[in-house]
Scaffold this active site. Sequence first.
Site: not given
Length: 116
Positions: A50, A58-59
């Site tokens: 999620n 998230c990178h």
Amino acid sequence: MGAMEQTFSQRVYDVVRRIPKGRVATYGQVAALAGAPRSARFVGFALHANPEPGVIPCHRVVFRDGSLAPGFAFGGPDRQRELLEEEGVAFVPPTGNAPCGADGWKVDLDRCQWRA
DNA sequence: TATCTGACTTTGG
DNA sequence: CCCAAAGCCAGAT
């Protein structure tokens, strides 16, 4: 209201979201800040479950080696490298004998690893 | 309740 | 130098 217990995944999102721009953190680092220094695997699993696109960077989460997630990344490791470069993250070229996953380029953890 | 899996990490061959 | 296996924890079925 006593039940404020967040799942580990929710906690991971909170930590990742606090990663400053131009900085990166490893899965183990996020896991430790989330309260589970041994669940590095779950950090990636939580982000995949999620990842709230646009909200959770998230990178900025990379491997312990500085390389990125192969195949499962949001569109490919090439996309991730580009996003990080835009934020000013330093990259290290494949010294000629460095295998590495993505393109051979790794994040310079010595300079850009996030420090809480 | 038990079993399996997984965006990891470390050690060994 | 590169490949493989084990250990780990928390969620999903």
